[in-house]
Design a protein around this motif. Structure first.
Motif, PDB file in Angstrom:
ATOM      1  N   THR A   1      -0.945  41.197  43.211  1.00  0.00           N
ATOM      2  CA  THR A   1      -1.303  40.469  44.423  1.00  0.00           C
ATOM      3  C   THR A   1      -2.778  40.088  44.353  1.00  0.00           C
ATOM      4  OG1 THR A   1      -1.887  42.493  45.625  1.00  0.00           O
ATOM      5  CG2 THR A   1       0.394  41.699  45.830  1.00  0.00           C
ATOM      6  N   THR A   2      -3.139  39.110  45.148  1.00  0.00           N
ATOM      7  CA  THR A   2      -4.546  38.720  45.264  1.00  0.00           C
ATOM      8  C   THR A   2      -4.849  38.457  46.731  1.00  0.00           C
ATOM      9  OG1 THR A   2      -6.253  37.218  44.418  1.00  0.00           O
ATOM     10  CG2 THR A   2      -4.102  36.248  44.930  1.00  0.00           C
ATOM     11  N   PHE A   3      -6.103  38.590  47.125  1.00  0.00           N
ATOM     12  CA  PHE A   3      -6.509  38.374  48.506  1.00  0.00           C
ATOM     13  C   PHE A   3      -7.078  36.970  48.679  1.00  0.00           C
ATOM     14  CE2 PHE A   3      -7.573  43.172  48.758  1.00  0.00           C
ATOM     15  CZ  PHE A   3      -6.247  43.459  49.021  1.00  0.00           C
ATOM     16  N   GLU A   4      -6.805  36.359  49.822  1.00  0.00           N
ATOM     17  CA  GLU A   4      -7.378  35.060  50.133  1.00  0.00           C
ATOM     18  C   GLU A   4      -8.903  35.172  50.220  1.00  0.00           C
ATOM     19  OE1 GLU A   4      -5.586  34.094  53.832  1.00  0.00           O
ATOM     20  OE2 GLU A   4      -3.643  33.541  52.973  1.00  0.00           O
ATOM     21  N   GLY A   5      -9.599  34.353  49.444  1.00  0.00           N
ATOM     22  CA  GLY A   5     -11.049  34.313  49.523  1.00  0.00           C
ATOM     23  C   GLY A   5     -11.770  35.471  48.872  1.00  0.00           C
ATOM     24  N   VAL A   6     -11.039  36.372  48.219  1.00  0.00           N
ATOM     25  CA  VAL A   6     -11.649  37.537  47.562  1.00  0.00           C
ATOM     26  C   VAL A   6     -11.119  37.612  46.135  1.00  0.00           C
ATOM     27  CG1 VAL A   6     -11.954  40.040  47.611  1.00  0.00           C
ATOM     28  CG2 VAL A   6     -11.758  38.772  49.757  1.00  0.00           C
ATOM     29  N   GLN A   7     -12.012  37.778  45.189  1.00  0.00           N
ATOM     30  CA  GLN A   7     -11.599  37.841  43.790  1.00  0.00           C
ATOM     31  C   GLN A   7     -11.551  39.285  43.310  1.00  0.00           C
ATOM     32  OE1 GLN A   7     -13.848  35.360  41.126  1.00  0.00           O
ATOM     33  NE2 GLN A   7     -12.780  36.092  39.305  1.00  0.00           N
ATOM     34  N   LYS A   8     -10.360  39.742  42.975  1.00  0.00           N
ATOM     35  CA  LYS A   8     -10.204  41.090  42.433  1.00  0.00           C
ATOM     36  C   LYS A   8     -10.693  41.156  40.993  1.00  0.00           C
ATOM     37  CE  LYS A   8      -6.107  42.753  44.970  1.00  0.00           C
ATOM     38  NZ  LYS A   8      -4.718  43.226  44.804  1.00  0.00           N
ATOM     39  N   GLY A   9     -11.082  42.366  40.575  1.00  0.00           N
ATOM     40  CA  GLY A   9     -11.354  42.615  39.176  1.00  0.00           C
ATOM     41  C   GLY A   9     -10.064  42.955  38.437  1.00  0.00           C
ATOM     42  N   ASN A  10     -10.146  43.103  37.132  1.00  0.00           N
ATOM     43  CA  ASN A  10      -8.953  43.361  36.327  1.00  0.00           C
ATOM     44  C   ASN A  10      -8.459  44.796  36.473  1.00  0.00           C
ATOM     45  OD1 ASN A  10      -6.988  42.484  34.365  1.00  0.00           O
ATOM     46  ND2 ASN A  10      -8.044  43.802  32.886  1.00  0.00           N
ATOM     47  N   LYS A  11      -9.345  45.720  36.821  1.00  0.00           N
ATOM     48  CA  LYS A  11      -8.976  47.134  36.942  1.00  0.00           C
ATOM     49  C   LYS A  11      -8.756  47.496  38.402  1.00  0.00           C
ATOM     50  CE  LYS A  11     -11.738  48.510  32.906  1.00  0.00           C
ATOM     51  NZ  LYS A  11     -12.791  47.472  32.830  1.00  0.00           N
ATOM     52  N   VAL A  12      -7.916  48.497  38.641  1.00  0.00           N
ATOM     53  CA  VAL A  12      -7.583  48.904  40.006  1.00  0.00           C
ATOM     54  C   VAL A  12      -8.843  49.279  40.787  1.00  0.00           C
ATOM     55  CG1 VAL A  12      -7.166  51.346  39.399  1.00  0.00           C
ATOM     56  CG2 VAL A  12      -6.006  50.336  41.383  1.00  0.00           C
ATOM     57  N   TYR A  13      -8.891  48.847  42.043  1.00  0.00           N
ATOM     58  CA  TYR A  13      -9.996  49.089  42.973  1.00  0.00           C
ATOM     59  C   TYR A  13     -11.296  48.411  42.569  1.00  0.00           C
ATOM     60  CZ  TYR A  13      -6.788  52.913  44.233  1.00  0.00           C
ATOM     61  OH  TYR A  13      -5.680  53.653  44.574  1.00  0.00           O
ATOM     62  N   THR A  14     -11.215  47.324  41.803  1.00  0.00           N
ATOM     63  CA  THR A  14     -12.426  46.578  41.457  1.00  0.00           C
ATOM     64  C   THR A  14     -12.353  45.172  42.037  1.00  0.00           C
ATOM     65  OG1 THR A  14     -11.563  45.761  39.324  1.00  0.00           O
ATOM     66  CG2 THR A  14     -12.749  47.878  39.319  1.00  0.00           C
ATOM     67  N   PHE A  15     -13.545  44.656  42.392  1.00  0.00           N
ATOM     68  CA  PHE A  15     -13.675  43.308  42.937  1.00  0.00           C
ATOM     69  C   PHE A  15     -14.855  42.617  42.267  1.00  0.00           C
ATOM     70  CE2 PHE A  15     -11.420  45.601  46.205  1.00  0.00           C
ATOM     71  CZ  PHE A  15     -10.524  44.680  46.715  1.00  0.00           C
ATOM     72  N   ASN A  16     -14.793  41.301  42.270  1.00  0.00           N
ATOM     73  CA  ASN A  16     -15.905  40.521  41.750  1.00  0.00           C
ATOM     74  C   ASN A  16     -17.171  40.855  42.536  1.00  0.00           C
ATOM     75  OD1 ASN A  16     -17.169  38.492  40.170  1.00  0.00           O
ATOM     76  ND2 ASN A  16     -16.946  37.027  41.846  1.00  0.00           N
ATOM     77  N   GLY A  17     -18.243  41.179  41.825  1.00  0.00           N
ATOM     78  CA  GLY A  17     -19.501  41.527  42.482  1.00  0.00           C
ATOM     79  C   GLY A  17     -19.748  43.011  42.616  1.00  0.00           C
ATOM     80  N   ASP A  18     -18.761  43.841  42.291  1.00  0.00           N
ATOM     81  CA  ASP A  18     -18.952  45.294  42.341  1.00  0.00           C
ATOM     82  C   ASP A  18     -20.028  45.736  41.355  1.00  0.00           C
ATOM     83  OD1 ASP A  18     -16.989  45.594  44.205  1.00  0.00           O
ATOM     84  OD2 ASP A  18     -15.534  46.560  42.887  1.00  0.00           O
ATOM     85  N   LEU A  19     -20.703  46.813  41.716  1.00  0.00           N
ATOM     86  CA  LEU A  19     -21.666  47.433  40.806  1.00  0.00           C
ATOM     87  C   LEU A  19     -21.005  48.571  40.041  1.00  0.00           C
ATOM     88  CD1 LEU A  19     -24.848  47.751  43.079  1.00  0.00           C
ATOM     89  CD2 LEU A  19     -24.321  45.956  41.415  1.00  0.00           C
ATOM     90  N   PHE A  20     -21.447  48.757  38.806  1.00  0.00           N
ATOM     91  CA  PHE A  20     -21.047  49.950  38.066  1.00  0.00           C
ATOM     92  C   PHE A  20     -21.734  51.165  38.697  1.00  0.00           C
ATOM     93  CE2 PHE A  20     -20.567  46.702  34.651  1.00  0.00           C
ATOM     94  CZ  PHE A  20     -19.201  46.869  34.455  1.00  0.00           C
ATOM     95  N   TYR A  21     -21.239  52.344  38.369  1.00  0.00           N
ATOM     96  CA  TYR A  21     -21.718  53.573  39.017  1.00  0.00           C
ATOM     97  C   TYR A  21     -23.233  53.734  38.906  1.00  0.00           C
ATOM     98  CZ  TYR A  21     -22.340  58.538  39.995  1.00  0.00           C
ATOM     99  OH  TYR A  21     -22.766  59.735  40.505  1.00  0.00           O
ATOM    100  N   ASP A  22     -23.787  53.621  37.699  1.00  0.00           N
ATOM    101  CA  ASP A  22     -25.234  53.792  37.512  1.00  0.00           C
ATOM    102  C   ASP A  22     -26.017  52.734  38.285  1.00  0.00           C
ATOM    103  OD1 ASP A  22     -24.793  55.968  35.937  1.00  0.00           O
ATOM    104  OD2 ASP A  22     -25.081  54.925  34.028  1.00  0.00           O
ATOM    105  N   GLU A  23     -25.502  51.501  38.320  1.00  0.00           N
ATOM    106  CA  GLU A  23     -26.167  50.436  39.059  1.00  0.00           C
ATOM    107  C   GLU A  23     -26.145  50.727  40.563  1.00  0.00           C
ATOM    108  OE1 GLU A  23     -25.041  46.612  36.187  1.00  0.00           O
ATOM    109  OE2 GLU A  23     -23.674  47.223  37.807  1.00  0.00           O
TER     110      GLU A  23
END
Length: 358
Positions: free
Chosen positions: A294-316
């Motif tokens: 599934t995908t959300f309207e107006g929101v871009q998911k990342g390829n891995k579960v619970y990830t979205f475009n613009g997310d920071l990695f843990y250290d960041e």
């Protein structure tokens, strides 16, 4: 014409056992799930609070006598009922988790698993045509909210709340925001252990309708609701604590300064999410696939579960957080998470980051 030789010699064919073992596990697991779901839906566990014969069960539930007899025998093998002298009765685990009137009933979890399996049936079509588009509000306003509530009540909520309850800042807190709080059970629990606390649950309007039902169910008079989209709308100010758990914005850098501005000086920011390290692979490949069905309207998911475009990695994320907050503690998942169900909602290796506004 091509003629295929029938392999009659034992050396002519490979051992099929690994494939058949896999298929057997799939078929057996699915059939057990169907038996359990059916038993819940027709009310078997509600009837077997007291011992009953197969004939009594069949008569009361208006079922085929032979089939219900086999179903009850299967439930016996699964450890969900026991039989003594022809009388069937719930085991303790069924009374706790499968009766409709139990406060720990897991019926919504079963229904949510069913929704997920139906989604998986569309995998061939989705592979060809792309993911099914949903509104983010609709996705979280359906049975998922109730399933997450049922799951949380079986240990994760209690363990999480007990960690936060020990914080001196929480004991003195008067105003808390449960940001993207969904069912609101965390806010409700926080007010139960801090008698001076007023909690506000912030979420989409459609989700807040369900939040109100939980507030009423648990008679949580000091829990209020705020409807909106925290990416776009005001979230309030002068909070002593902001609790942010299992939410699409959990790793988004835009939210951190907004949370900072909404907290009082020395206020607590508690972030409970699943983070990825840079270069980290899959945490669960099946959930990665399900995430992308599934995908959300107006929101871009990342390829891995619970990830979205613009997310920071843990250290960041930690680096950004330290520009606004002093980190008090980071709690790893074994200390608070529940059990996996191979569905969206599994906490995986989440962390609780506890920070204080500078």
């Amino acid at each position: 014409m091509i003629v295929t030789k029938i392999p009659l010699d034992i050396g002519d064919y490979a051992d099929i056992k690994p494939v058949y073992d896999m298929l057997n596990n799939c078929a057996e697991g699915f059939k057990k799930y169907c038996i359990l779901l059916t038993a819940v839906e027709i009310g078997i566990f509600d009837r077997l609070v007291v011992p009953q014969t197969i004939r009594d069960i069949s008569h009361e539930l208006k079922t085929d006598l032979n089939i219900i007899s086999n179903v009850c025998e299967a439930l016996k093998i699964m450890g969900l009922v026991f039989e003594r002298s022809g009388l069937y009765e719930n085991t303790e685990i069924s009374n706790l988790f499968l009766r409709t009137d139990s406060p720990l009933a897991q019926h919504n979890v079963l229904k949510n698993l069913q929704s997920g399996l139906r989604l998986w049936e569309n995998l061939p079509k989705i592979l060809k045509e792309g993911p099914i588009t949903l509104s983010e509000e609709k996705f979280f306003a359906n049975n998922l909210i109730h399933s997450l509530a049922d799951e949380a009540l079986c240990g994760e909520l209690q363990r999480t709340v007990s960690i936060i309850a020990e914080l001196p800042e929480f004991k003195k807190a008067k105003r808390l925001l449960d940001l993207g709080g969904g069912h609101g059970l965390y806010a409700i629990a926080f007010t139960k252990i801090n008698p001076d606390l007023v909690a506000h649950v912030y979420d989409f309007p459609g989700v807040i309708d369900d939040t109100r039902k939980y507030i009423e169910k648990y008679e949580a008079e000091r829990v209020k609701v705020i409807s909106g989209n925290f990416f776009a709308d005001d979230i309030g100010e002068e909070y002593d604590v902001i609790f942010f758990s299992s939410n699409p914005g959990g790793k988004n850098p835009r939210i951190v300064p907004r949370i900072y501005e909404s907290l009082k000086k020395n206020g607590l920011f508690i972030n409970k999410h699943c983070f990825y390290s840079k270069g980290e692979g899959s945490k669960n490949i099946l959930l990665d696939i399900e995430w992308n069905l599934t995908t959300f309207e107006g929101v871009q998911k990342g390829n891995k579960v619970y990830t979205f475009n613009g997310d920071l990695f843990y250290d960041e994320y930690i680096e950004l957080l330290e520009k606004y907050f002093s980190i008090i503690n980071i709690v790893d998942s074994p200390d608070f998470t529940g059990y996996p169900l191979s569905k969206i909602g599994d906490t995986l290796d989440s962390k609780i980051i506890i920070a204080s506004r500078c």
